[in-house]
Design an enzyme around this catalytic site. Structure first.
Site, mmCIF file in Angstrom:
data_model
loop_
_atom_site.group_PDB
_atom_site.id
_atom_site.type_symbol
_atom_site.label_atom_id
_atom_site.label_comp_id
_atom_site.label_asym_id
_atom_site.label_seq_id
_atom_site.Cartn_x
_atom_site.Cartn_y
_atom_site.Cartn_z
ATOM 1 N N HIS A 91 0.817 -1.225 0.000
ATOM 2 C CA HIS A 91 0.000 0.000 0.000
ATOM 3 C C HIS A 91 0.845 1.267 0.000
ATOM 4 C CE1 HIS A 91 -3.976 2.001 1.005
ATOM 5 N NE2 HIS A 91 -4.345 1.005 0.213
ATOM 6 N N HIS A 107 -6.716 -3.312 -10.803
ATOM 7 C CA HIS A 107 -7.080 -2.866 -9.464
ATOM 8 C C HIS A 107 -8.572 -2.540 -9.447
ATOM 9 C CE1 HIS A 107 -7.242 0.429 -6.313
ATOM 10 N NE2 HIS A 107 -6.554 -0.483 -5.657
#
Length: 381
Positions: free
Chosen positions: A185, A284
């Protein structure tokens, strides 16, 4: 056929939908959003009205070129996401007009089903064993989890060990025949990322996602060369131009977001560019049903596709989930960890317009969390 209206809807938990109507009654849906900046993207979408109203929606490429290049200042997450949602809606219209799913318009399917993965845990992973077991019991053959919560500039030995222990717990449930993807992340510095990737090698991750923030893409080459674990990135890259340096750096998996990276049109081109580098595609998509439907159409027509993210049950979706806004939720039924190709025209889903309009009456104001280190300085979320 001409475009006669463009509407947008703020839909909980954190999404933005757009609706494009034509003078023939055909309606297309898209999902233009930047998480935490939905209102900003909404304004950007409506700035395109003067370019769209009265135009032929089937001229998708021409409209895409004008939207992306018709102003002096170009690119970036807000503009690219606004274009992305409009582009999805135009492809939805084109498929409905021709009575075919979008993947047929992209050259037809190259696969019969689409492998999916599910999320485990929230921002700070805990109770990994039970969470992974639930995904396995649901039939998924791959999961993804955050490596850790907040990370300091240089992770301690304990923080490294805790991250590895969580990954080991997940691997123990998954066994050797299922896949484990690990998301950094963008929370790690280069030094911490290098140590974590090396420590995680024994659990054989399918890939490590976004080991560095996108601003440090020039450092990815060093990580890629030193790691045996495949490196994935791309959710915060918005064009072929943005992807070229990380492809040259040696990533193994490209992860464009079809609601951020210029929609179906540009993400399809990113996939082709990635293929020339021998890089796989794993779009994504922690977003809503329209974004997922758009991803599935590209996945079906993309030879170098690897696996698809989806947000069913993700921690962001408490109280509202992506099936809540579909007339027929069965279009997203999983079988043996895969989705079967949607057969309906356009994006292959029917949006529950009444539910969307009701949701927009309430709206939302979702914001990204702001984290701080112990000394008060900003920490990457």
């Amino acid at each position: 056929m001409k475009i006669i209206s463009l509407e947008t809807f703020l839909v909980a938990p954190r999404w933005l939908f757009c609706r494009i109507e034509t003078d023939t009654g055909i309606v297309g849906w898209g999902e233009p959003v930047v998480e935490g900046r939905a209102a900003t993207v909404r304004a950007a979408v409506h700035e395109f009205e003067s370019l769209l109203i009265g135009r032929d929606p089937l001229r998708i490429e021409d409209l895409w070129q004008v939207m992306t290049k018709g102003t002096f200042y170009r690119g970036g997450p807000v503009l690219s996401s606004a274009v992305a949602g409009i582009d999805q809606a135009l492809w939805d219209i084109a498929g409905k007009y021709r009575g075919a799913p979008v993947h047929e318009l992209l050259g037809g399917p190259v696969r019969d089903r689409i492998r999916m993965y599910g999320w485990v845990g929230g921002d700070s992973p805990s109770e990994v064993t039970d969470a992974v077991q639930r995904q396995v019991d649901a039939g998924l053959t791959a999961i993804k989890m955050n490596v850790a919560g907040q990370l300091p500039p240089l992770a301690s030995a304990r923080e490294i060990a805790d991250a590895v222990a969580r990954a080991e717990a997940a691997r123990a449930v998954l066994g050797p025949d299922r896949d484990l993807a690990i998301d950094f992340h963008g929370r790690a510095t280069k030094a911490t990322a290098r140590r974590l990737i090396r420590a995680l090698e024994p659990v054989s991750p399918m890939f490590v996602e976004e080991p560095l923030v996108p601003e440090h893409g020039h450092l990815l080459g060093e990580l890629c060369r030193s790691a045996t674990v495949p490196i994935a990135t791309g959710e915060r890259l918005y064009s072929r131009t943005d992807f070229l340096p990380v492809l040259q750096a040696g990533i193994a998996v490209a992860q464009p977001d079809l609601s951020h990276a210029g929609g179906i049109s540009e993400s399809r081109r990113i996939a082709v560019l990635a293929e020339t580098f021998g890089v796989l595609l794993a779009p994504h998509c922690p977003l809503g049903p329209i974004a997922l439907a758009a991803c599935l159409q590209v996945d079906l027509a993309t030879p170098n596709f690897l696996i698809q993210e989806q947000s069913l049950g993700i921690h962001y979706n408490v109280g509202h989930d992506l099936l809540d806004y579909l007339v027929d939720p069965a279009v997203f039924t999983f079988r043996d960890g895969h989705l079967l190709p949607p057969t309906g025209p356009g994006l292959g889903i029917t949006v529950d317009e009444d539910a969307v309009r009701r949701a927009d009456e309430i709206g939302h104001d979702w914001q990204s969390p702001v984290w701080r280190h112990a000394d008060g300085t900003h920490a990457e979320w």
